[in-house]
Motif scaffolding. Sequence first.
Motif, PDB file in Angstrom:
ATOM      1  N   TYR A 116      -1.224 -16.129 -13.252  1.00 24.69           N
ATOM      2  CA  TYR A 116      -1.798 -14.791 -13.300  1.00 24.69           C
ATOM      3  C   TYR A 116      -3.144 -14.834 -13.998  1.00 24.69           C
ATOM      4  O   TYR A 116      -3.291 -15.425 -15.061  1.00 24.69           O
ATOM      5  N   SER A 117      -4.127 -14.181 -13.396  1.00 24.68           N
ATOM      6  CA  SER A 117      -5.465 -14.155 -13.984  1.00 24.68           C
ATOM      7  C   SER A 117      -5.608 -13.039 -15.010  1.00 24.68           C
ATOM      8  O   SER A 117      -6.586 -12.988 -15.745  1.00 24.68           O
ATOM      9  N   ILE A 118      -4.635 -12.130 -15.052  1.00 18.33           N
ATOM     10  CA  ILE A 118      -4.660 -11.007 -15.988  1.00 18.33           C
ATOM     11  C   ILE A 118      -3.501 -11.148 -16.958  1.00 18.33           C
ATOM     12  O   ILE A 118      -2.348 -11.300 -16.550  1.00 18.33           O
ATOM     13  N   ALA A 119      -3.771 -11.104 -18.249  1.00 19.05           N
ATOM     14  CA  ALA A 119      -2.725 -11.293 -19.251  1.00 19.05           C
ATOM     15  C   ALA A 119      -1.824 -10.073 -19.370  1.00 19.05           C
ATOM     16  O   ALA A 119      -0.605 -10.198 -19.482  1.00 19.05           O
ATOM     17  N   GLN A 120      -2.413  -8.888 -19.342  1.00 17.99           N
ATOM     18  CA  GLN A 120      -1.649  -7.652 -19.499  1.00 17.99           C
ATOM     19  C   GLN A 120      -1.748  -6.828 -18.223  1.00 17.99           C
ATOM     20  O   GLN A 120      -2.844  -6.637 -17.687  1.00 17.99           O
ATOM     21  N   ASP A 121      -0.614  -6.341 -17.749  1.00 12.01           N
ATOM     22  CA  ASP A 121      -0.635  -5.565 -16.521  1.00 12.01           C
ATOM     23  C   ASP A 121      -1.414  -4.266 -16.723  1.00 12.01           C
ATOM     24  O   ASP A 121      -1.513  -3.748 -17.832  1.00 12.01           O
ATOM     25  N   ARG A 122      -1.974  -3.757 -15.612  1.00 10.49           N
ATOM     26  CA  ARG A 122      -2.782  -2.549 -15.709  1.00 10.49           C
ATOM     27  C   ARG A 122      -2.914  -1.907 -14.334  1.00 10.49           C
ATOM     28  O   ARG A 122      -2.591  -2.513 -13.309  1.00 10.49           O
ATOM     29  N   ALA A 123      -3.400  -0.666 -14.344  1.00  8.12           N
ATOM     30  CA  ALA A 123      -3.709   0.035 -13.100  1.00  8.12           C
ATOM     31  C   ALA A 123      -5.065  -0.421 -12.591  1.00  8.12           C
ATOM     32  O   ALA A 123      -5.913  -0.850 -13.376  1.00  8.12           O
ATOM     33  N   PRO A 124      -5.298  -0.343 -11.294  1.00  6.75           N
ATOM     34  CA  PRO A 124      -6.619  -0.709 -10.767  1.00  6.75           C
ATOM     35  C   PRO A 124      -7.665   0.309 -11.199  1.00  6.75           C
ATOM     36  O   PRO A 124      -7.348   1.435 -11.571  1.00  6.75           O
ATOM     37  N   LYS A 125      -8.916  -0.093 -11.133  1.00 11.79           N
ATOM     38  CA  LYS A 125     -10.000   0.810 -11.490  1.00 11.79           C
ATOM     39  C   LYS A 125     -10.152   1.885 -10.410  1.00 11.79           C
ATOM     40  O   LYS A 125      -9.857   1.664  -9.249  1.00 11.79           O
ATOM     41  N   GLY A 126     -10.663   3.035 -10.812  1.00 10.78           N
ATOM     42  CA  GLY A 126     -10.881   4.114  -9.863  1.00 10.78           C
ATOM     43  C   GLY A 126      -9.668   5.014  -9.733  1.00 10.78           C
ATOM     44  O   GLY A 126      -8.606   4.761 -10.309  1.00 10.78           O
ATOM     45  N   ASN A 127      -9.823   6.067  -8.971  1.00 14.60           N
ATOM     46  CA  ASN A 127      -8.772   7.053  -8.769  1.00 14.60           C
ATOM     47  C   ASN A 127      -8.196   6.886  -7.374  1.00 14.60           C
ATOM     48  O   ASN A 127      -8.679   7.495  -6.422  1.00 14.60           O
ATOM     49  N   PHE A 128      -7.188   6.042  -7.238  1.00 14.23           N
ATOM     50  CA  PHE A 128      -6.575   5.793  -5.933  1.00 14.23           C
ATOM     51  C   PHE A 128      -5.848   7.052  -5.468  1.00 14.23           C
ATOM     52  O   PHE A 128      -4.986   7.585  -6.161  1.00 14.23           O
ATOM     53  N   ASP A 129      -6.207   7.537  -4.292  1.00 13.13           N
ATOM     54  CA  ASP A 129      -5.668   8.776  -3.749  1.00 13.13           C
ATOM     55  C   ASP A 129      -4.343   8.505  -3.047  1.00 13.13           C
ATOM     56  O   ASP A 129      -4.303   7.845  -2.013  1.00 13.13           O
ATOM     57  N   VAL A 130      -3.248   9.028  -3.601  1.00  6.94           N
ATOM     58  CA  VAL A 130      -1.928   8.812  -3.002  1.00  6.94           C
ATOM     59  C   VAL A 130      -1.427  10.036  -2.248  1.00  6.94           C
ATOM     60  O   VAL A 130      -0.312  10.026  -1.715  1.00  6.94           O
ATOM     61  N   TRP A 140       6.665   0.634 -14.115  1.00  9.89           N
ATOM     62  CA  TRP A 140       5.880   0.304 -12.924  1.00  9.89           C
ATOM     63  C   TRP A 140       5.102  -0.982 -13.145  1.00  9.89           C
ATOM     64  O   TRP A 140       4.897  -1.409 -14.274  1.00  9.89           O
ATOM     65  N   TYR A 141       4.683  -1.613 -12.058  1.00  9.85           N
ATOM     66  CA  TYR A 141       3.844  -2.807 -12.158  1.00  9.85           C
ATOM     67  C   TYR A 141       2.710  -2.733 -11.164  1.00  9.85           C
ATOM     68  O   TYR A 141       2.816  -2.092 -10.130  1.00  9.85           O
ATOM     69  N   GLY A 142       1.571  -3.384 -11.551  1.00 14.93           N
ATOM     70  CA  GLY A 142       0.364  -3.180 -10.774  1.00 14.93           C
ATOM     71  C   GLY A 142      -0.516  -4.395 -10.610  1.00 14.93           C
ATOM     72  O   GLY A 142      -0.115  -5.416 -10.050  1.00 14.93           O
ATOM     73  N   GLU A 143      -1.727  -4.314 -11.150  1.00 12.69           N
ATOM     74  CA  GLU A 143      -2.792  -5.264 -10.810  1.00 12.69           C
ATOM     75  C   GLU A 143      -2.465  -6.707 -11.192  1.00 12.69           C
ATOM     76  O   GLU A 143      -2.858  -7.639 -10.489  1.00 12.69           O
ATOM     77  N   LYS A 144      -1.769  -6.916 -12.289  1.00 13.39           N
ATOM     78  CA  LYS A 144      -1.457  -8.292 -12.712  1.00 13.39           C
ATOM     79  C   LYS A 144      -0.667  -9.045 -11.646  1.00 13.39           C
ATOM     80  O   LYS A 144      -0.857 -10.246 -11.433  1.00 13.39           O
ATOM     81  N   PHE A 145       0.227  -8.336 -10.950  1.00 16.44           N
ATOM     82  CA  PHE A 145       1.127  -8.977  -9.999  1.00 16.44           C
ATOM     83  C   PHE A 145       0.676  -8.813  -8.545  1.00 16.44           C
ATOM     84  O   PHE A 145       1.289  -9.374  -7.637  1.00 16.44           O
ATOM     85  N   HIS A 146      -0.390  -8.038  -8.336  1.00 16.32           N
ATOM     86  CA  HIS A 146      -0.898  -7.767  -6.994  1.00 16.32           C
ATOM     87  C   HIS A 146      -1.303  -9.072  -6.304  1.00 16.32           C
ATOM     88  O   HIS A 146      -2.042  -9.882  -6.855  1.00 16.32           O
ATOM     89  N   GLY A 147      -0.779  -9.304  -5.108  1.00 18.53           N
ATOM     90  CA  GLY A 147      -1.114 -10.503  -4.352  1.00 18.53           C
ATOM     91  C   GLY A 147      -0.220 -11.687  -4.619  1.00 18.53           C
ATOM     92  O   GLY A 147      -0.352 -12.717  -3.944  1.00 18.53           O
ATOM     93  N   HIS A 148       0.687 -11.575  -5.592  1.00 23.62           N
ATOM     94  CA  HIS A 148       1.621 -12.667  -5.891  1.00 23.62           C
ATOM     95  C   HIS A 148       2.951 -12.446  -5.175  1.00 23.62           C
ATOM     96  O   HIS A 148       3.238 -11.360  -4.683  1.00 23.62           O
ATOM     97  N   LYS A 149       3.759 -13.485  -5.133  1.00 26.35           N
ATOM     98  CA  LYS A 149       5.001 -13.450  -4.380  1.00 26.35           C
ATOM     99  C   LYS A 149       6.075 -12.627  -5.095  1.00 26.35           C
ATOM    100  O   LYS A 149       6.230 -12.704  -6.304  1.00 26.35           O
ATOM    101  N   THR A 150       6.827 -11.867  -4.299  1.00 27.81           N
ATOM    102  CA  THR A 150       8.004 -11.183  -4.817  1.00 27.81           C
ATOM    103  C   THR A 150       9.188 -12.141  -4.746  1.00 27.81           C
ATOM    104  O   THR A 150       9.072 -13.263  -4.245  1.00 27.81           O
ATOM    105  N   SER A 151      10.345 -11.697  -5.191  1.00 30.31           N
ATOM    106  CA  SER A 151      11.511 -12.573  -5.255  1.00 30.31           C
ATOM    107  C   SER A 151      12.030 -13.000  -3.893  1.00 30.31           C
ATOM    108  O   SER A 151      12.728 -14.003  -3.788  1.00 30.31           O
ATOM    109  N   ASN A 152      11.728 -12.244  -2.837  1.00 32.96           N
ATOM    110  CA  ASN A 152      12.181 -12.673  -1.513  1.00 32.96           C
ATOM    111  C   ASN A 152      11.058 -13.311  -0.703  1.00 32.96           C
ATOM    112  O   ASN A 152      11.144 -13.437   0.511  1.00 32.96           O
TER     113      ASN A 152
END
Length: 276
Positions: free
Chosen positions: A23-37, A83-95
């Motif tokens: 992981y390139s990020i030590a602490q998980d965090r939200a992405p920058k900007g206001n993502f519209d959901v 919840w989990y976000g940017e730290k784990f984004h793009g990495h493999k899930t358990s399946n």
Amino acid sequence: MIVITALVLSGCGTSPTDSSSRYSIAQDRAPKGNFDVSGLEDAKPRYETPRKAGNKSPYTVWGKSYQVIDSNGGYVQRGVASWYGEKFHGHKTSNGETFNMYAMSAAHKSLRIPSYARVTNLDNGRSVVVRVNDRGPFHGDRLIDLSYAAAKKLGYLGTGTARVEVAAITVRPDGSMTLAGQPFGDNTASEPTVGGGEALFVQVGSFSQRDSAQTLLDRVRQFVGSPLRLKEVVTTEGRFHRVQVGPFSDESEALAAQSQLENRGFEQSILLTDSH
């Protein structure tokens, strides 16, 4: 076979002391900007062939053993969601899938994966449907880890956790469904589809500033031959300018365009209907 490190590291609150170089990020965090959901649709439950990946039982994380349940049918439980976000984004899930913090997904310790669940925030009454494709969270007494996008839709990003109810959605091979063991949806034999006959769009980005949206639209135009539009909407969170590719009348065409965009580096795209 499940890779134990993937199990240990999945989830926002799962590994607070982890310093793995994966992981390139030590602490998980939200992405920058206001993502519209506001236009982001729930996960669409569909039948998926049972698989071994991610369902080893029992499995051990941090010296503690966990059991995967034999069947998700009838499962309903209340507890704490994180919840989990940017730290784990793009990495493999358990399946073995790739975690996308902008998708409606979740991690759970015991539900069979992949599967679906309705998660309700007991503090504000909001509900979302997520696809469970990961293991976790293994921190404290937390029940479920939602993706960044799903947590934002449920309205608890600011507090970090929320009291929720998790009810499993079981889909049979004929497409009929149950929610916590009770009939759910229209229970017809057809598989649910995105859009329900409405025109489909691939949304590449959403901005509060029109200039930012126009800049993205100009970039996207270089890579796609499909029609583009800049749609202005007003939501409870404010005014947004959405960059969208389409319309598409067929879901397969929309998904193909979305894949093409992701290959070009536009990784935050979502699929939605014209009514959203």
